[in-house]
Design an enzyme around this catalytic site. Structure first.
Site, PDB file in Angstrom:
ATOM      1  N   GLY A   5      47.561  18.090  44.789  1.00 51.37           N
ATOM      2  CA  GLY A   5      47.580  19.523  45.050  1.00 51.37           C
ATOM      3  C   GLY A   5      48.585  19.873  46.126  1.00 51.37           C
ATOM      4  O   GLY A   5      49.143  19.005  46.800  1.00 51.37           O
ATOM      5  N   CYS A   6      48.836  21.166  46.278  1.00 46.10           N
ATOM      6  CA  CYS A   6      49.845  21.623  47.227  1.00 46.10           C
ATOM      7  C   CYS A   6      49.367  21.478  48.670  1.00 46.10           C
ATOM      8  O   CYS A   6      50.021  20.843  49.498  1.00 46.10           O
ATOM      9  CB  CYS A   6      50.233  23.064  46.922  1.00 46.10           C
ATOM     10  SG  CYS A   6      48.844  24.198  46.757  1.00 46.10           S
ATOM     11  N   TYR A   7      48.210  22.060  48.965  1.00 44.75           N
ATOM     12  CA  TYR A   7      47.670  21.915  50.322  1.00 44.75           C
ATOM     13  C   TYR A   7      47.453  20.433  50.656  1.00 44.75           C
ATOM     14  O   TYR A   7      47.661  19.998  51.781  1.00 44.75           O
ATOM     15  CB  TYR A   7      46.315  22.604  50.440  1.00 44.75           C
ATOM     16  CG  TYR A   7      46.356  24.105  50.569  1.00 44.75           C
ATOM     17  CD1 TYR A   7      47.033  24.715  51.612  1.00 44.75           C
ATOM     18  CD2 TYR A   7      45.666  24.914  49.670  1.00 44.75           C
ATOM     19  CE1 TYR A   7      47.038  26.106  51.753  1.00 44.75           C
ATOM     20  CE2 TYR A   7      45.659  26.302  49.802  1.00 44.75           C
ATOM     21  CZ  TYR A   7      46.354  26.892  50.846  1.00 44.75           C
ATOM     22  OH  TYR A   7      46.345  28.253  50.978  1.00 44.75           O
ATOM     23  N   THR A   8      47.010  19.694  49.645  1.00 45.82           N
ATOM     24  CA  THR A   8      46.658  18.296  49.905  1.00 45.82           C
ATOM     25  C   THR A   8      47.892  17.462  50.194  1.00 45.82           C
ATOM     26  O   THR A   8      47.897  16.662  51.121  1.00 45.82           O
ATOM     27  CB  THR A   8      45.896  17.706  48.703  1.00 45.82           C
ATOM     28  OG1 THR A   8      46.632  17.987  47.526  1.00 45.82           O
ATOM     29  CG2 THR A   8      44.529  18.331  48.591  1.00 45.82           C
TER      30      THR A   8
END
Lengths: 346, 346, 346, 346
Positions: free
Chosen positions: B149-152
């Site tokens: 994921g992006c945030y991750t």
């Protein structure tokens, strides 16, 4: 592989140019010239270049650059090249000038609109006006290229086929143009602060903007008659992009098909010019970060107006991208080399 | 040259992927799969592709794609791949999934946080978590890649060396992350309208965002102990970019040099990770439109806090760029091929 | 009807103050003091005041103003009031200082964080810290009001009841704050240009921002113990608004109900503080153009973190609005007079 | 004190109206009518109203409202009022319609441009076109007020004195208008998402926008001759504000002084119309959040063009503010009551 020097590398057009040249397969950037950031690492001035170009910027020095590189780009304020260029330099180096110094053939017009004395008027005739799609053959053979302005590139390309083919009344042209804020440069002015630009639109230089005579001169060449027009630029709260909305009264009997044909006649094989489908109008996001010019039109039969709309990215086709396109032509590289990017809507 | 199919090509991550793949020297895009725009020309859905990709989008069809291409990218909502993937497909095609379906190894955790039943839990163990810099060797050999994921991506890469080396108290981690709006996708929600997003910042999913367990699981693998942390995402009025500000209490005696060393140990040879100079902190514009991750930190000796800050472009390193980086690894292409762009500040 | 003088009227906080005072039923603006725009019509500096306030700005002159008005607002850089104020002035006029000069009681802390020598330290004890909701009674009786900072107003009000009631571990506090760009003022800095701020988020002054000791001092007063915390401000691409996201570890046994009760104990009758419903978090647009403070919280039982989130308009409750609220208290006007506006989301 | 009902209270114009009416000293808001949010608290739909208006929205019901209130505002899509209004209602209640249903006197023109059948054409002649400054006396006596459109208010007011006095060639008028995005409403359309609007400008409805015949009809009334013109609206990435740039060829011999005199003749005593100084052009931020109209002009003697530029806030003078201005006139309240705000640049 050629060597390039960029004078004015630390402005926005300069940064865009450096970014394009860095990825260009046939170019090595030798010098990054600056007026304000001498001795500063380029990646300190523009953090995006960290670990990529960490070289220091050096003081801009036309003579020195002319000795050591094959092409110099001057992304400088008006008057710099005009007062530093000497004819003999042109035997050593090709120069692509992003300022207005050699764009206007009539030096009186230049001096009147720019309010500065031209220091090398005898060189103006050596310069080629670098609207790539229109003057390709002359560009190929010049040593001194006057790269067109941002508003002018967009306005002229949008109007050119229609004026050239004589489809509108030459005295009726109105250009209402809108530009993102990068066009105002990186100089420190209150008017360019985020809190002044954000959430507002403002017209400026109404009827007096310096791009006016540049547009008029080129369209006069196309038309064969003197063109005078009203040009209104507007600043809008975005980074990039110019939209030029051009109005003219069509001549009696001119129909939609003739207009379409005129555009196709001049542009149908042009890689960077996209003629939009009927009913589709340019939006700046569709050309963002690219060298494309999108053009659409509407013939309003109700009122006899032809609305011609063009969109470009002011930093690419309106500055650095077209400069590289011209460099490609001047050095006989493939014309799209290094600038053939898909536009980036986000 | 390999053939690629993109499922979910008409979302923002899909569009970014298509744009990157279009310019990738080793890829031919064979299919553009969509749920909402079947039969529509891709250039109608995204006007930037006019004259570039005018092919029609087709209905997304995993089976058909698996027959005809070498790699499938699924930029789809959660649950799509989980419910359509069958093991035998993996003998025909490599799959890079941009959704969360195969990211979390513990299926109970997945089902609890996502609120959906996983339809193919037996395939989870076949998937490799595609954080390129951390799992490069496993990525090379997998057929099923779970793209992070992006945030991750941003949070894990920022914390990884520090957690791995045990320099902070594992129970003290706070992540406050900020994202541009493209992360919310192109779906029609009032909350994503211009007039709702502009001129505001809003936290959402405080303590309940689905990227939380993904970050925790990966950091637990790094740490060898169970990591639990508080994660707060915020939406800010810009297109692109994620900034993850991570806080942790340093263990007694840990000094700045040790922290610097830890980052260098894992990242000093990583092309896409840039460790900023002391006192310099990431800004999202410095990585915009690029696959770079910028990381900076501040050890606040006054309070014993270590502030670790990372920035990425959510659509590139946080989605499509890392997906292509992983494709490059999986197909043994140079890892930076097609994604080695200088960030674009404007 | 009282007479007011504004020093620093031509900055953003000054302009907001003038706008509020202009519509205040009990105030006549007598002087508009400026450093940079002496002799310029105010409506030339701020075109919104055209035909409304066309008076000229005059050079800022504390002595002169003190003779002729009832209240002076100083919206000036740090050090101005500290070096110009003399005790006898306070017998003639009330002063509301929007700078930091008299906010911090410990002069050593002031001099260390601000890096300037305080020229009138003996007057600090005469000043009241103007957080209206907390120090209302002292504000009523002071002649010298130190109007709180923007980040500090938002951070302190969000944390105050929880710290006062001892519900979190005082050593675990993390504040991650985000601000619109008007907080950076109207001064000419490259970093504040539209093209630098737009489409980016940047942290700055990590662990070193000057609002840190102001927050710490006030929370220490509330707690009775010394509070030290980490404070990270971020600049985001919008005009107005501050969001302060505050983290702390709850003490054992503290439940959601106790937290709710603590907020209600201090704020339930406060007109300008709105305690949001469970599961609702502040967004800056909901307080834009108003003096409201919105507060929401999340107790994350999984990790023991309490997330306390507050939002204000930095120019209103964070500067000019609270200054007028304090003026209302000091002059015994209704506290909401002239500042009781519904927030404006658009 | 009068009672008001708002139909369409949950759209952007509706919300602005509710916000203005809430602070209006002579109005009590009795009903908030909605189509989409029946039963929802208004403060849930618009969080800025939390603790301010927590009443529930009710289903819009013209008959019921007509019984219980003194004035109904309809901020509804075209066709709503046209199909629901019955003549007898007008004996009970005054109606201010923010839609286009009763703006255009020629029903054929309405039906052609709007593409819908008008259900109550016989009532059109009862309606007064509510351009407050132009039709003040008729407004005072009407029961049915057709509140002008946003583009039209700005365009007509900018052109009116010049057309009325016959200073330009009536066949040469070009209007190029730019609007913030709130004008597009709160409806769910992909084109209105943040990521579609941000960082772009787009023209739309070129030559076909529905505000065209409204402008033409009013200017024809002013001129005494039939006016036809080309009108191009553009969407720009900001919340609020309209700029209308109007072009016309001046008649022979017309000089700057005559133009100035014409504007002064009609507007010099108008509180809400500000005629800017020579060389100053409107910017939308200078009228933001206010009911002002700023007008500037440039006579370009070089080309014979007169450029007339007007700016308004589309939600205030272009919708809710003018509606309240008209209500004030209709109920004999002071005309500026509740709408006399200083514009807010930030």
């Amino acid at each position: 592989m050629i060597k390039a020097g960029v004078i004015g590398a630390t402005g926005y057009a300069g940064e865009e140019l450096v970014r394009i040249l860095y990825s260009h397969p046939m170019v090595e950037i030798k010098y990054l010239g600056t007026k304000s950031y001498e001795g500063e690492r380029f990646s300190k001035v523009y953090g995006n270049f960290f670990n990529i170009i960490d070289e220091e910027c050096i003081l801009e020095d036309l003579d020195k650059f002319a000795e050591d590189v094959d092409v110099i780009f001057t992304a400088t304020p008006q008057g710099f090249l005009g007062s530093h260029l000497k004819e003999e330099m042109l035997s050593k180096v090709k120069i692509i000038d992003l300022s207005a110094d050699y764009r206007i053939k009539d030096v009186d017009v230049y001096e009147k609109w720019y309010g500065i004395k031209h220091e090398s008027p005898e060189l103006i005739k050596k310069a080629v006006y670098g609207l790539s799609e229109i003057n390709r053959e002359d560009i190929r053979n010049t040593k001194l290229l006057a790269n067109p302005g941002c508003y002018t590139t967009c306005s002229i390309l949008t109007l050119y086929p229609i004026v050239k083919e004589g489809l509108i009344d030459i005295n009726s042209i109105v250009i209402d143009a809108k530009s993102g804020t990068s066009g105002a440069g990186r100089g420190l002015k209150t008017a360019n602060l985020f809190c002044e630009v954000n959430e507002s639109i403002k017209p400026y230089g109404v009827g007096t903007h310096r791009h006016t005579p540049e547009i008029e001169e080129q369209l006069s060449f196309a038309s064969g008659k003197e063109v005078k027009l009203i040009f209104t630029p507007n600043l809008i709260p975005m980074y990039r992009g110019i939209l030029a909305t051009c109005y003219g009264k069509v001549k009696d009997g001119v129909d939609e098909n003739q207009i379409k044909k005129a555009y196709e006649k001049y542009y149908k094989d042009e890689h960077f010019i996209r003629l939009l489908d009927k009913g589709v109008y340019p939006e700046t996001r569709w050309v963002k970060d690219s060298n494309y010019v999108d053009i659409g039109f509407k013939l309003d039969e109700r009122t006899g107006n032809l609305v011609m709309i063009g969109a470009i990215d002011n930093l690419v086709k309106g500055a650095a991208g077209q400069a590289v396109q011209n460099m490609n032509i001047m050095f006989d590289f493939p014309e799209t080399m290094g600038i053939d990017k898909v536009p980036n809507i986000l």
